[in-house]
Write a protein that holds these residues in place. Structure first.
Motif, PDB file in Angstrom:
ATOM      1  N   GLU A 163       0.813  -1.449  -0.038  1.00 51.30           N
ATOM      2  CA  GLU A 163       0.076   0.026  -0.106  1.00 51.30           C
ATOM      3  C   GLU A 163       0.849   1.339  -0.052  1.00 51.30           C
ATOM      4  O   GLU A 163       0.472   2.210  -0.811  1.00 51.30           O
ATOM      5  CB  GLU A 163      -0.958  -0.057   1.078  1.00 51.30           C
ATOM      6  CG  GLU A 163      -1.811   1.003   1.286  1.00 51.30           C
ATOM      7  CD  GLU A 163      -2.549   1.090   2.561  1.00 51.30           C
ATOM      8  OE1 GLU A 163      -3.213   0.244   2.909  1.00 51.30           O
ATOM      9  OE2 GLU A 163      -2.850   2.243   3.236  1.00 51.30           O
ATOM     10  N   ASP A 164       1.948   1.140   0.648  1.00 54.84           N
ATOM     11  CA  ASP A 164       2.795   2.501   0.791  1.00 54.84           C
ATOM     12  C   ASP A 164       3.568   2.808  -0.624  1.00 54.84           C
ATOM     13  O   ASP A 164       3.694   3.808  -0.952  1.00 54.84           O
ATOM     14  CB  ASP A 164       3.787   2.452   2.072  1.00 54.84           C
ATOM     15  CG  ASP A 164       3.078   2.320   3.367  1.00 54.84           C
ATOM     16  OD1 ASP A 164       2.102   2.706   3.265  1.00 54.84           O
ATOM     17  OD2 ASP A 164       3.880   1.958   4.368  1.00 54.84           O
ATOM     18  N   VAL A 165       3.710   1.658  -1.240  1.00 58.10           N
ATOM     19  CA  VAL A 165       4.524   1.778  -2.521  1.00 58.10           C
ATOM     20  C   VAL A 165       3.417   2.388  -3.454  1.00 58.10           C
ATOM     21  O   VAL A 165       3.572   3.576  -4.154  1.00 58.10           O
ATOM     22  CB  VAL A 165       4.918   0.492  -3.050  1.00 58.10           C
ATOM     23  CG1 VAL A 165       5.611   0.690  -4.546  1.00 58.10           C
ATOM     24  CG2 VAL A 165       6.373  -0.072  -2.127  1.00 58.10           C
ATOM     25  N   LEU A 166       2.281   2.168  -3.459  1.00 56.64           N
ATOM     26  CA  LEU A 166       0.930   2.469  -4.367  1.00 56.64           C
ATOM     27  C   LEU A 166       0.855   4.067  -4.084  1.00 56.64           C
ATOM     28  O   LEU A 166       0.865   4.756  -4.968  1.00 56.64           O
ATOM     29  CB  LEU A 166      -0.150   1.628  -4.226  1.00 56.64           C
ATOM     30  CG  LEU A 166       0.104   0.421  -4.778  1.00 56.64           C
ATOM     31  CD1 LEU A 166      -1.351  -0.655  -4.570  1.00 56.64           C
ATOM     32  CD2 LEU A 166       0.212   0.286  -6.398  1.00 56.64           C
ATOM     33  N   ALA A 167       0.726   4.196  -2.639  1.00 61.25           N
ATOM     34  CA  ALA A 167       0.437   5.635  -2.453  1.00 61.25           C
ATOM     35  C   ALA A 167       1.508   6.337  -2.797  1.00 61.25           C
ATOM     36  O   ALA A 167       1.341   7.757  -3.276  1.00 61.25           O
ATOM     37  CB  ALA A 167       0.401   5.727  -0.739  1.00 61.25           C
ATOM     38  N   ARG A 168       2.929   6.170  -2.657  1.00 64.76           N
ATOM     39  CA  ARG A 168       4.018   7.152  -3.050  1.00 64.76           C
ATOM     40  C   ARG A 168       3.688   7.229  -4.464  1.00 64.76           C
ATOM     41  O   ARG A 168       4.106   8.449  -5.054  1.00 64.76           O
ATOM     42  CB  ARG A 168       5.177   6.179  -2.707  1.00 64.76           C
ATOM     43  CG  ARG A 168       6.590   7.263  -3.008  1.00 64.76           C
ATOM     44  CD  ARG A 168       7.757   6.575  -2.368  1.00 64.76           C
ATOM     45  NE  ARG A 168       7.878   5.105  -2.609  1.00 64.76           N
ATOM     46  CZ  ARG A 168       8.311   4.634  -4.021  1.00 64.76           C
ATOM     47  NH1 ARG A 168       8.741   5.421  -4.724  1.00 64.76           N
ATOM     48  NH2 ARG A 168       8.565   3.444  -3.905  1.00 64.76           N
ATOM     49  N   PHE A 169       3.774   6.263  -5.394  1.00 66.96           N
ATOM     50  CA  PHE A 169       3.512   6.565  -6.556  1.00 66.96           C
ATOM     51  C   PHE A 169       2.274   7.488  -7.031  1.00 66.96           C
ATOM     52  O   PHE A 169       2.496   8.368  -7.990  1.00 66.96           O
ATOM     53  CB  PHE A 169       3.422   5.177  -7.648  1.00 66.96           C
ATOM     54  CG  PHE A 169       4.524   4.423  -7.636  1.00 66.96           C
ATOM     55  CD1 PHE A 169       5.578   4.936  -8.265  1.00 66.96           C
ATOM     56  CD2 PHE A 169       4.374   3.127  -7.368  1.00 66.96           C
ATOM     57  CE1 PHE A 169       6.800   4.225  -8.624  1.00 66.96           C
ATOM     58  CE2 PHE A 169       6.103   2.468  -7.761  1.00 66.96           C
ATOM     59  CZ  PHE A 169       7.031   2.986  -8.196  1.00 66.96           C
ATOM     60  N   ALA A 170       1.272   7.048  -6.614  1.00 67.00           N
ATOM     61  CA  ALA A 170       0.060   7.996  -6.807  1.00 67.00           C
ATOM     62  C   ALA A 170       0.327   9.428  -6.374  1.00 67.00           C
ATOM     63  O   ALA A 170      -0.298  10.326  -7.024  1.00 67.00           O
ATOM     64  CB  ALA A 170      -1.368   7.440  -5.867  1.00 67.00           C
ATOM     65  N   ASN A 171       1.016   9.840  -5.206  1.00 64.92           N
ATOM     66  CA  ASN A 171       1.258  11.055  -4.826  1.00 64.92           C
ATOM     67  C   ASN A 171       2.257  11.892  -5.970  1.00 64.92           C
ATOM     68  O   ASN A 171       2.107  12.790  -6.081  1.00 64.92           O
ATOM     69  CB  ASN A 171       1.872  11.145  -3.553  1.00 64.92           C
ATOM     70  CG  ASN A 171       0.986  10.891  -2.429  1.00 64.92           C
ATOM     71  OD1 ASN A 171      -0.336  10.968  -2.529  1.00 64.92           O
ATOM     72  ND2 ASN A 171       1.396  10.561  -1.165  1.00 64.92           N
TER      73      ASN A 171
ATOM     74  N   LEU B 146      -0.048  12.629  -8.957  1.00 62.94           N
ATOM     75  CA  LEU B 146      -0.862  13.764  -8.784  1.00 62.94           C
ATOM     76  C   LEU B 146      -0.197  15.067  -8.185  1.00 62.94           C
ATOM     77  O   LEU B 146      -0.854  16.002  -8.453  1.00 62.94           O
ATOM     78  CB  LEU B 146      -1.772  13.444  -7.523  1.00 62.94           C
ATOM     79  CG  LEU B 146      -2.876  12.192  -7.912  1.00 62.94           C
ATOM     80  CD1 LEU B 146      -3.629  11.998  -6.684  1.00 62.94           C
ATOM     81  CD2 LEU B 146      -3.891  12.510  -9.206  1.00 62.94           C
ATOM     82  N   GLU B 147       1.051  14.733  -8.016  1.00 66.73           N
ATOM     83  CA  GLU B 147       1.812  16.139  -7.695  1.00 66.73           C
ATOM     84  C   GLU B 147       1.474  17.374  -8.664  1.00 66.73           C
ATOM     85  O   GLU B 147       1.312  18.375  -8.124  1.00 66.73           O
ATOM     86  CB  GLU B 147       3.247  15.756  -7.336  1.00 66.73           C
ATOM     87  CG  GLU B 147       4.158  16.972  -6.483  1.00 66.73           C
ATOM     88  CD  GLU B 147       5.381  16.262  -6.170  1.00 66.73           C
ATOM     89  OE1 GLU B 147       5.598  15.653  -5.281  1.00 66.73           O
ATOM     90  OE2 GLU B 147       6.213  16.678  -6.969  1.00 66.73           O
ATOM     91  N   PRO B 148       1.654  17.079  -9.716  1.00 61.56           N
ATOM     92  CA  PRO B 148       1.452  18.314 -10.732  1.00 61.56           C
ATOM     93  C   PRO B 148       0.263  18.626 -10.819  1.00 61.56           C
ATOM     94  O   PRO B 148       0.076  19.766 -11.615  1.00 61.56           O
ATOM     95  CB  PRO B 148       2.297  17.759 -12.014  1.00 61.56           C
ATOM     96  CG  PRO B 148       2.146  16.557 -12.077  1.00 61.56           C
ATOM     97  CD  PRO B 148       2.244  16.044 -10.588  1.00 61.56           C
ATOM     98  N   ASN B 149      -0.777  18.243 -10.217  1.00 61.34           N
ATOM     99  CA  ASN B 149      -2.249  18.445  -9.974  1.00 61.34           C
ATOM    100  C   ASN B 149      -2.827  18.178 -11.521  1.00 61.34           C
ATOM    101  O   ASN B 149      -3.413  19.199 -12.101  1.00 61.34           O
ATOM    102  CB  ASN B 149      -2.435  20.247  -9.842  1.00 61.34           C
ATOM    103  CG  ASN B 149      -3.853  20.302  -9.459  1.00 61.34           C
ATOM    104  OD1 ASN B 149      -4.483  19.469  -9.106  1.00 61.34           O
ATOM    105  ND2 ASN B 149      -4.178  21.573  -9.249  1.00 61.34           N
ATOM    106  N   PRO B 150      -2.665  16.810 -11.953  1.00 59.44           N
ATOM    107  CA  PRO B 150      -3.385  16.553 -13.287  1.00 59.44           C
ATOM    108  C   PRO B 150      -5.176  16.484 -13.062  1.00 59.44           C
ATOM    109  O   PRO B 150      -5.593  16.621 -11.991  1.00 59.44           O
ATOM    110  CB  PRO B 150      -2.868  15.232 -13.496  1.00 59.44           C
ATOM    111  CG  PRO B 150      -2.608  14.535 -12.109  1.00 59.44           C
ATOM    112  CD  PRO B 150      -2.057  15.679 -11.468  1.00 59.44           C
ATOM    113  N   ASN B 151      -5.785  16.443 -14.315  1.00 59.04           N
ATOM    114  CA  ASN B 151      -7.102  16.419 -14.185  1.00 59.04           C
ATOM    115  C   ASN B 151      -7.330  14.955 -13.766  1.00 59.04           C
ATOM    116  O   ASN B 151      -7.350  14.185 -14.488  1.00 59.04           O
ATOM    117  CB  ASN B 151      -7.721  16.925 -15.596  1.00 59.04           C
ATOM    118  CG  ASN B 151      -9.014  16.957 -15.725  1.00 59.04           C
ATOM    119  OD1 ASN B 151      -9.795  16.726 -14.505  1.00 59.04           O
ATOM    120  ND2 ASN B 151      -9.610  16.886 -16.839  1.00 59.04           N
TER     121      ASN B 151
END
Length: 147
Positions: free
Chosen positions: A19-27, A30-35
């Protein structure tokens, strides 16, 4: 189950990923604020698990299991993930990762490499467990060929 660019394989690899690996990739995605739009909120639900019995090869319902699915739309690509148990964060993160790989996001190669490493580690663990329990296997003779 080895090609994380293949969506069916990717679903299994995402479900097996930490879960932590998935969350890190997801963050990072999403960091550049995509749609992004959440199409299905991650919410635990029951799913009927079917298995095939080994004698007549008929499917039957083994029982219900708890899973957490989530679906997102990231720019123009949909992402989906289903995690075992109650795992809202992992399901949403997995859906974002799935959409990013489908869209060939700049992190895709890094994500695919990690997911395939998870798959390789999982197979090694399963092989190790099988080798440790193999000596307890029981073989049954059936009479179905004699009927």
């Amino acid at each position: 189950m080895n090609d994380a660019y293949d969506r069916s394989d990717r679903f299994e690899l995402i479900a097996a990923c930490d879960e932590d690996v998935l969350a890190r990739f997801a963050n990072e995605i999403l960091e550049p604020n995509p749609n992004m739009t959440v199409l299905q909120e991650p919410k635990p639900q029951l799913l009927m698990q079917q298995v095939r019995e080994p004698v007549e090869h008929r499917p039957f319902n083994l029982g219900e299991v708890v899973v957490t699915p989530a679906e997102v739309k990231l720019s123009q690509n949909r992402g989906f993930a289903m995690q075992p148990g109650k795992s809202e964060r992992a399901a949403l993160s997995g859906a974002i990762v799935d959409a990013a790989v489908a869209a060939r996001h700049e992190l895709s190669d890094k994500i695919v490499e990690k997911l395939e490493a998870v798959g390789k580690s999982r197979r090694a663990e399963q092989t190790h467990e099988w080798n440790e329990s193999r000596h307890t296997a029981v073989e049954f003779e059936t009479m179905e060929d004699e009927l």
